[in-house]
Design a protein around this motif. Sequence first.
Motif, PDB file in Angstrom:
ATOM      1  N   GLU A  14      -8.459   2.584   1.949  1.00 56.23           N
ATOM      2  CA  GLU A  14      -7.940   1.312   1.431  1.00 56.23           C
ATOM      3  C   GLU A  14      -8.250   0.189   2.418  1.00 56.23           C
ATOM      4  O   GLU A  14      -8.708  -0.892   2.025  1.00 56.23           O
ATOM      5  CB  GLU A  14      -6.433   1.385   1.185  1.00 56.23           C
ATOM      6  CG  GLU A  14      -5.872   0.053   0.693  1.00 56.23           C
ATOM      7  CD  GLU A  14      -4.396   0.074   0.368  1.00 56.23           C
ATOM      8  OE1 GLU A  14      -3.944  -0.872  -0.324  1.00 56.23           O
ATOM      9  OE2 GLU A  14      -3.690   1.002   0.803  1.00 56.23           O
ATOM     10  N   HIS A  15      -8.015   0.434   3.708  1.00 57.52           N
ATOM     11  CA  HIS A  15      -8.283  -0.592   4.718  1.00 57.52           C
ATOM     12  C   HIS A  15      -9.772  -0.915   4.787  1.00 57.52           C
ATOM     13  O   HIS A  15     -10.157  -2.084   4.909  1.00 57.52           O
ATOM     14  CB  HIS A  15      -7.770  -0.130   6.081  1.00 57.52           C
ATOM     15  CG  HIS A  15      -6.299   0.158   6.105  1.00 57.52           C
ATOM     16  ND1 HIS A  15      -5.372  -0.669   5.515  1.00 57.52           N
ATOM     17  CD2 HIS A  15      -5.590   1.190   6.643  1.00 57.52           C
ATOM     18  CE1 HIS A  15      -4.150  -0.174   5.681  1.00 57.52           C
ATOM     19  NE2 HIS A  15      -4.256   0.965   6.356  1.00 57.52           N
ATOM     20  N   ALA A  16     -10.622   0.115   4.693  1.00 58.11           N
ATOM     21  CA  ALA A  16     -12.067  -0.111   4.734  1.00 58.11           C
ATOM     22  C   ALA A  16     -12.523  -0.920   3.526  1.00 58.11           C
ATOM     23  O   ALA A  16     -13.374  -1.810   3.644  1.00 58.11           O
ATOM     24  CB  ALA A  16     -12.806   1.226   4.788  1.00 58.11           C
ATOM     25  N   ALA A  17     -11.968  -0.612   2.357  1.00 59.09           N
ATOM     26  CA  ALA A  17     -12.322  -1.353   1.142  1.00 59.09           C
ATOM     27  C   ALA A  17     -11.899  -2.811   1.253  1.00 59.09           C
ATOM     28  O   ALA A  17     -12.669  -3.725   0.911  1.00 59.09           O
ATOM     29  CB  ALA A  17     -11.664  -0.692  -0.073  1.00 59.09           C
ATOM     30  N   GLU A  18     -10.689  -3.043   1.739  1.00 55.65           N
ATOM     31  CA  GLU A  18     -10.204  -4.418   1.878  1.00 55.65           C
ATOM     32  C   GLU A  18     -11.047  -5.201   2.868  1.00 55.65           C
ATOM     33  O   GLU A  18     -11.369  -6.368   2.644  1.00 55.65           O
ATOM     34  CB  GLU A  18      -8.738  -4.398   2.303  1.00 55.65           C
ATOM     35  CG  GLU A  18      -7.796  -3.932   1.202  1.00 55.65           C
ATOM     36  CD  GLU A  18      -6.355  -3.817   1.679  1.00 55.65           C
ATOM     37  OE1 GLU A  18      -6.127  -3.840   2.908  1.00 55.65           O
ATOM     38  OE2 GLU A  18      -5.458  -3.701   0.818  1.00 55.65           O
ATOM     39  N   ASP A  19     -11.408  -4.571   3.990  1.00 57.67           N
ATOM     40  CA  ASP A  19     -12.245  -5.243   4.988  1.00 57.67           C
ATOM     41  C   ASP A  19     -13.605  -5.624   4.417  1.00 57.67           C
ATOM     42  O   ASP A  19     -14.196  -6.630   4.821  1.00 57.67           O
ATOM     43  CB  ASP A  19     -12.445  -4.330   6.207  1.00 57.67           C
ATOM     44  CG  ASP A  19     -11.180  -4.169   7.036  1.00 57.67           C
ATOM     45  OD1 ASP A  19     -10.237  -4.959   6.843  1.00 57.67           O
ATOM     46  OD2 ASP A  19     -11.136  -3.247   7.872  1.00 57.67           O
TER      47      ASP A  19
ATOM     48  N   LEU B  79     -13.962  -5.088  -1.194  1.00 58.71           N
ATOM     49  CA  LEU B  79     -14.060  -4.228  -2.370  1.00 58.71           C
ATOM     50  C   LEU B  79     -12.673  -4.070  -2.996  1.00 58.71           C
ATOM     51  O   LEU B  79     -11.680  -3.904  -2.276  1.00 58.71           O
ATOM     52  CB  LEU B  79     -14.602  -2.860  -1.943  1.00 58.71           C
ATOM     53  CG  LEU B  79     -15.150  -1.916  -3.021  1.00 58.71           C
ATOM     54  CD1 LEU B  79     -16.405  -2.499  -3.641  1.00 58.71           C
ATOM     55  CD2 LEU B  79     -15.457  -0.562  -2.378  1.00 58.71           C
ATOM     56  N   ARG B  80     -12.602  -4.109  -4.295  1.00 55.30           N
ATOM     57  CA  ARG B  80     -11.317  -3.938  -4.969  1.00 55.30           C
ATOM     58  C   ARG B  80     -10.821  -2.496  -4.793  1.00 55.30           C
ATOM     59  O   ARG B  80     -11.535  -1.544  -5.084  1.00 55.30           O
ATOM     60  CB  ARG B  80     -11.443  -4.256  -6.459  1.00 55.30           C
ATOM     61  CG  ARG B  80     -10.099  -4.126  -7.205  1.00 55.30           C
ATOM     62  CD  ARG B  80     -10.271  -4.265  -8.692  1.00 55.30           C
ATOM     63  NE  ARG B  80      -8.997  -4.045  -9.381  1.00 55.30           N
ATOM     64  CZ  ARG B  80      -8.883  -3.774 -10.681  1.00 55.30           C
ATOM     65  NH1 ARG B  80      -9.976  -3.712 -11.440  1.00 55.30           N
ATOM     66  NH2 ARG B  80      -7.707  -3.573 -11.220  1.00 55.30           N
ATOM     67  N   PHE B  81      -9.581  -2.352  -4.330  1.00 56.03           N
ATOM     68  CA  PHE B  81      -8.987  -1.036  -4.160  1.00 56.03           C
ATOM     69  C   PHE B  81      -7.819  -0.881  -5.123  1.00 56.03           C
ATOM     70  O   PHE B  81      -6.964  -1.761  -5.226  1.00 56.03           O
ATOM     71  CB  PHE B  81      -8.501  -0.841  -2.722  1.00 56.03           C
ATOM     72  CG  PHE B  81      -8.046   0.567  -2.431  1.00 56.03           C
ATOM     73  CD1 PHE B  81      -8.964   1.555  -2.130  1.00 56.03           C
ATOM     74  CD2 PHE B  81      -6.703   0.906  -2.500  1.00 56.03           C
ATOM     75  CE1 PHE B  81      -8.555   2.856  -1.880  1.00 56.03           C
ATOM     76  CE2 PHE B  81      -6.283   2.201  -2.241  1.00 56.03           C
ATOM     77  CZ  PHE B  81      -7.215   3.186  -1.935  1.00 56.03           C
TER      78      PHE B  81
END
Length: 253
Positions: free
Chosen positions: A152-157, A160-162
């Motif tokens: 989730e953190h990698a997607a937000e950084d 990318l929609r999580f």
Amino acid sequence: MTRPIDLNSDLGESFGAWSMGDDAALLRLVSSANVACGFHAGDASTMLATCREAAANGVTVGAHVSYRDLAGFGRRSMDVPPGELRDEVLYQLSALHGLARVAGTAVRYVKPHGALYNRIVRDDAQARAVVDAVLAFDPSLALLGLAGSAVEHAAEDAGLRFVREAFVDRGYRADGTLVPRTEPGALLTDDAAIAARAVRMVGEGRVTAADGTDIPVEVDSLCVHGDTPGAVTMARAVRDALAGAGVTVEPFA
């Protein structure tokens, strides 16, 4: 409650002469289908047939990507170098994308499977590899996974929609992670209890962990595993309970 919720299931997991689950029945109950992409289960014919059935039922298609582990159904931990993992996720996405297009639908999101799903809850490098693959393939795709996880953190950084997922039929630990399938309490089977649990997850944002601890759970999509015994009756009980609580079932993508 008036909040809509997505109901997803892992489907298309048959392989050759080996059959898994009742996909046709589940596709009349869920709003999103996580379609196996051939690495843990599924083959070309199964993937195409599942996409066609999903399209006929108005169900959104997602890519259920995994480690390359047919023998272990994708549930064995594997140390795959991040670059190789990125490429293997891309490979699976590409395969399902082509078959979905032929079936008259499209891949709208990605959900990792099994050991990969659990690994990227805590492993930053593996999580980034999955995110990098999705970004390279199509940054408009959503990524479905466990709330509060490394992925989730990698997607937000990465922008990318999580989409946060909760499991109606799996046990939780007090830290919000899933009870491993090798331990007691990992898999739940009481339809009435599961349905009530689903309503509470959506309405209160809470779930009771295996040790009795009451913990918060953030959820945009509820999962019913297609390979769980009685998955169809379970999904129907969950959907009926949500409707009774005023919750509509809608795809998130």
